[in-house]
Design an enzyme around this catalytic site. Structure first.
Site, PDB file in Angstrom:
ATOM      1  N   ARG A   1       0.822  -1.236   0.000  1.00 57.68           N
ATOM      2  CA  ARG A   1       0.000   0.000   0.000  1.00 57.68           C
ATOM      3  C   ARG A   1       0.847   1.275   0.000  1.00 57.68           C
ATOM      4  NH1 ARG A   1      -2.041  -3.603  -1.082  1.00 57.68           N
ATOM      5  NH2 ARG A   1      -3.879  -4.635  -0.236  1.00 57.68           N
TER       6      ARG A   1
ATOM      7  N   SER B   1     -10.136  -0.435   4.061  1.00 58.04           N
ATOM      8  CA  SER B   1      -9.347  -0.663   5.283  1.00 58.04           C
ATOM      9  C   SER B   1      -8.760   0.647   5.794  1.00 58.04           C
ATOM     10  CB  SER B   1      -8.192  -1.629   4.994  1.00 58.04           C
ATOM     11  OG  SER B   1      -8.716  -2.892   4.694  1.00 58.04           O
TER      12      SER B   1
ATOM     13  N   GLU C   1      -3.719   3.276   6.575  1.00 51.22           N
ATOM     14  CA  GLU C   1      -3.742   3.054   5.120  1.00 51.22           C
ATOM     15  C   GLU C   1      -4.498   4.220   4.460  1.00 51.22           C
ATOM     16  OE1 GLU C   1      -4.723  -0.888   3.759  1.00 51.22           O
ATOM     17  OE2 GLU C   1      -5.677  -0.109   1.949  1.00 51.22           O
TER      18      GLU C   1
HETATM   19  C1  LIG Z   1     -15.446  -0.493  -0.092  1.00 55.96           C
HETATM   20  C2  LIG Z   1     -13.971  -0.250  -0.325  1.00 55.96           C
HETATM   21  C3  LIG Z   1     -13.126  -1.331  -0.525  1.00 55.96           C
HETATM   22  C4  LIG Z   1     -11.766  -1.135  -0.758  1.00 55.96           C
HETATM   23  N1  LIG Z   1     -10.973  -2.218  -0.961  1.00 55.96           N
HETATM   24  C5  LIG Z   1      -9.651  -2.057  -1.230  1.00 55.96           C
HETATM   25  C6  LIG Z   1      -8.805  -3.194  -1.477  1.00 55.96           C
HETATM   26  O1  LIG Z   1      -9.231  -4.339  -1.502  1.00 55.96           O
HETATM   27  N2  LIG Z   1      -7.496  -2.948  -1.723  1.00 55.96           N
HETATM   28  C7  LIG Z   1      -6.968  -1.678  -1.743  1.00 55.96           C
HETATM   29  O2  LIG Z   1      -5.760  -1.540  -1.979  1.00 55.96           O
HETATM   30  N3  LIG Z   1      -7.745  -0.604  -1.493  1.00 55.96           N
HETATM   31  C8  LIG Z   1      -9.064  -0.746  -1.249  1.00 55.96           C
HETATM   32  N4  LIG Z   1      -9.843   0.354  -1.005  1.00 55.96           N
HETATM   33  C9  LIG Z   1      -9.239   1.700  -0.953  1.00 55.96           C
HETATM   34  C10 LIG Z   1      -9.268   2.484  -2.289  1.00 55.96           C
HETATM   35  O3  LIG Z   1     -10.297   2.031  -3.111  1.00 55.96           O
HETATM   36  C11 LIG Z   1      -7.953   2.369  -3.055  1.00 55.96           C
HETATM   37  O4  LIG Z   1      -6.884   2.881  -2.287  1.00 55.96           O
HETATM   38  C12 LIG Z   1      -7.997   3.112  -4.402  1.00 55.96           C
HETATM   39  O5  LIG Z   1      -6.913   2.679  -5.180  1.00 55.96           O
HETATM   40  C13 LIG Z   1      -7.993   4.635  -4.273  1.00 55.96           C
HETATM   41  O6  LIG Z   1      -8.283   5.214  -5.563  1.00 55.96           O
HETATM   42  P1  LIG Z   1      -8.970   6.651  -5.689  1.00 55.96           P
HETATM   43  O7  LIG Z   1      -9.032   7.016  -7.127  1.00 55.96           O
HETATM   44  O8  LIG Z   1     -10.256   6.668  -4.960  1.00 55.96           O
HETATM   45  O9  LIG Z   1      -7.875   7.543  -4.965  1.00 55.96           O
HETATM   46  P2  LIG Z   1      -8.132   8.710  -3.880  1.00 55.96           P
HETATM   47  O10 LIG Z   1      -8.695   8.111  -2.648  1.00 55.96           O
HETATM   48  O11 LIG Z   1      -8.851   9.821  -4.508  1.00 55.96           O
HETATM   49  O12 LIG Z   1      -6.621   9.152  -3.613  1.00 55.96           O
HETATM   50  C14 LIG Z   1      -5.709   8.259  -2.982  1.00 55.96           C
HETATM   51  C15 LIG Z   1      -4.307   8.891  -3.019  1.00 55.96           C
HETATM   52  O13 LIG Z   1      -3.833   8.960  -4.365  1.00 55.96           O
HETATM   53  C16 LIG Z   1      -3.545  10.316  -4.754  1.00 55.96           C
HETATM   54  N5  LIG Z   1      -3.922  10.401  -6.175  1.00 55.96           N
HETATM   55  C17 LIG Z   1      -5.083   9.972  -6.750  1.00 55.96           C
HETATM   56  N6  LIG Z   1      -5.025  10.107  -8.083  1.00 55.96           N
HETATM   57  C18 LIG Z   1      -3.798  10.637  -8.374  1.00 55.96           C
HETATM   58  C19 LIG Z   1      -3.131  11.001  -9.583  1.00 55.96           C
HETATM   59  N7  LIG Z   1      -3.678  10.820 -10.799  1.00 55.96           N
HETATM   60  N8  LIG Z   1      -1.898  11.530  -9.496  1.00 55.96           N
HETATM   61  C20 LIG Z   1      -1.305  11.711  -8.297  1.00 55.96           C
HETATM   62  N9  LIG Z   1      -1.880  11.383  -7.121  1.00 55.96           N
HETATM   63  C21 LIG Z   1      -3.104  10.844  -7.158  1.00 55.96           C
HETATM   64  C22 LIG Z   1      -4.348  11.188  -3.786  1.00 55.96           C
HETATM   65  O14 LIG Z   1      -3.727  12.429  -3.601  1.00 55.96           O
HETATM   66  C23 LIG Z   1      -4.295  10.339  -2.510  1.00 55.96           C
HETATM   67  O15 LIG Z   1      -3.047  10.518  -1.857  1.00 55.96           O
HETATM   68  C24 LIG Z   1     -11.219   0.194  -0.779  1.00 55.96           C
HETATM   69  C25 LIG Z   1     -12.084   1.275  -0.585  1.00 55.96           C
HETATM   70  C26 LIG Z   1     -13.446   1.070  -0.375  1.00 55.96           C
HETATM   71  C27 LIG Z   1     -14.348   2.249  -0.210  1.00 55.96           C
END
Ligand SMILES: Cc1cc2nc3c(=O)[nH]c(=O)nc-3n(C[C@H](O)[C@H](O)[C@H](O)COP(=O)(O)OP(=O)(O)OC[C@H]3O[C@@H](n4cnc5c(N)ncnc54)[C@H](O)[C@@H]3O)c2cc1C
Length: 308
Positions: A175, A224, A295
């Site tokens: 992560r 998480s 995380e």
């Molecule tokens: C129900 C649920 C289940 C989940 N299950 C998992 C799982 O099984 N495994 C897992 O790893 N995660 C899981 N997650 C967490 C989450 O979905 C992941 O971390 C996901 O990859 C985040 O993507 P996002 O686009 O929403 O990023 P955001 O939450 O919007 O951002 C996350 C980080 O990335 C940065 N960021 C985003 N896009 C960019 C970009 N283009 N350039 C530079 N920085 C950027 C942001 O500044 C921030 O620091 C879960 C979440 C939920 C709600």
């Protein structure tokens, strides 16, 4: 000053520009105060222009994807918040290679690769969010991680240059990734392998049903909250054994289904979630002498709110 910036961005781009937009509308928690300026670019050029203009005027920039891994302060975020969820949507497949822009939703990318019998991403089905967020977080599930079959990443660096980093130039761990702080990820190429359809579907179904059986998917969460401290000790198991399943502060609750998922039952505030985070951390430290590490990413909090 912000009015001047809004005007400049509107003159140069077709982006949607929203001052004082509540971030709770853009996070899966449904929590978060106003961004000083929230921008939704509709194209790659809009994104680059918005970044360049904001940097020219020394506004801090925060990039977000779908907000599925974020806890944003009730006081919101200073500066410009740019979400790439409405731009960077291209997906291209050439033989075993998959080129995906960073605004593409992970599940779409998984399904697209499966249509071409390409194996390697199917375990990630159901991880919400964009490719950009997944790369920053090195998102993983059911034994697979986004970085596994990665070849290179295209990004905008802090000098407004588009550069390509090969996988060997990036460190990925559980992560976590080593992208420089001001990097804006634009696209990535994956090297996948053709495989039997049934094999890919078996992995896909296993990941999909595993998630449904263990996670509170009908509630608003950010997945998480803490990283698992080791393979023997999952954060969920430790929080559960500390007796905190169902513990709540306001509308924020530690899920009864999965103790590492904290859910918003309606009107939870960031301060409620933060109180749960502190409670879980101190209870696990006291009972097991294990320090839990977040995380979920915290945005917009100052040291006073954090209690430091
Ligand atoms: C129900 C649920 C289940 C989940 N299950 C998992 C799982 O099984 N495994 C897992 O790893 N995660 C899981 N997650 C967490 C989450 O979905 C992941 O971390 C996901 O990859 C985040 O993507 P996002 O686009 O929403 O990023 P955001 O939450 O919007 O951002 C996350 C980080 O990335 C940065 N960021 C985003 N896009 C960019 C970009 N283009 N350039 C530079 N920085 C950027 C942001 O500044 C921030 O620091 C879960 C979440 C939920 C709600």
């Amino acid at each position: 000053m912000i009015d001047f910036l809004i005007e400049k961005i509107r003159q140069k781009t077709e982006a949607t520009v929203m001052p004082n937009e509540l971030m709770g509308k853009h996070t899966t928690y449904g929590i978060g105060g106003p961004a000083e300026l929230f921008v939704l670019p509709s194209s790659k050029q809009d994104l680059i222009d918005t970044v360049m203009i904001s940097r020219d005027y020394n506004y801090p920039i925060t990039i977000i994807g779908s907000g599925s891994n974020l806890l944003i302060s009730d006081n919101g975020i200073k500066g410009v918040v740019i979400s790439i969820k409405h731009c960077l949507k291209d997906i291209r497949i050439d033989g075993d290679k998959l080129y995906v822009e960073c605004g593409v939703i992970l599940s779409k990318m998984v399904r697209e690769s499966m249509k071409h019998n390409l194996k390697g991403l199917e375990n990630l089905i159901g991880v919400p969010g964009t490719l950009g967020g997944a790369l920053i977080m090195n998102a993983g599930a059911w034994g697979g991680e986004i970085s596994e079959n990665l070849e290179n990443v295209e990004m905008l660096n802090d000098k407004n240059q588009i550069v390509s980093l090969s996988k060997k130039d990036i460190e990925f761990s559980y992560r976590s990734s080593s992208f420089a702080k001001d990097s804006i990820l634009l696209a990535a190429t994956f090297n996948l392998k053709k495989s039997k359809k049934e094999l890919i579907e078996d992995n896909f179904n296993l990941a999909k049903s595993g998630r449904k059986n263990t996670q509170p998917l009908n509630y608003r969460s950010a997945g998480s909250v803490f990283k698992n401290p080791s393979s023997e000790h999952s954060a969920g198991m430790l929080i559960d054994k500390a007796g905190l399943k169902g513990f709540s502060v306001g509308d924020a609750e530690i899920s009864n289904k999965h103790a590492n998922f904290f859910v918003n039952n309606g009107n939870a505030k960031a301060s409620d979630m933060l109180a749960l985070i502190k409670k879980a951390k101190s209870a696990v430290k006291e009972k097991f002498n294990i320090q839990l590490e977040l995380e979920v990413k915290l945005l917009g909090f100052d040291l006073k709110e954090m209690g430091n």
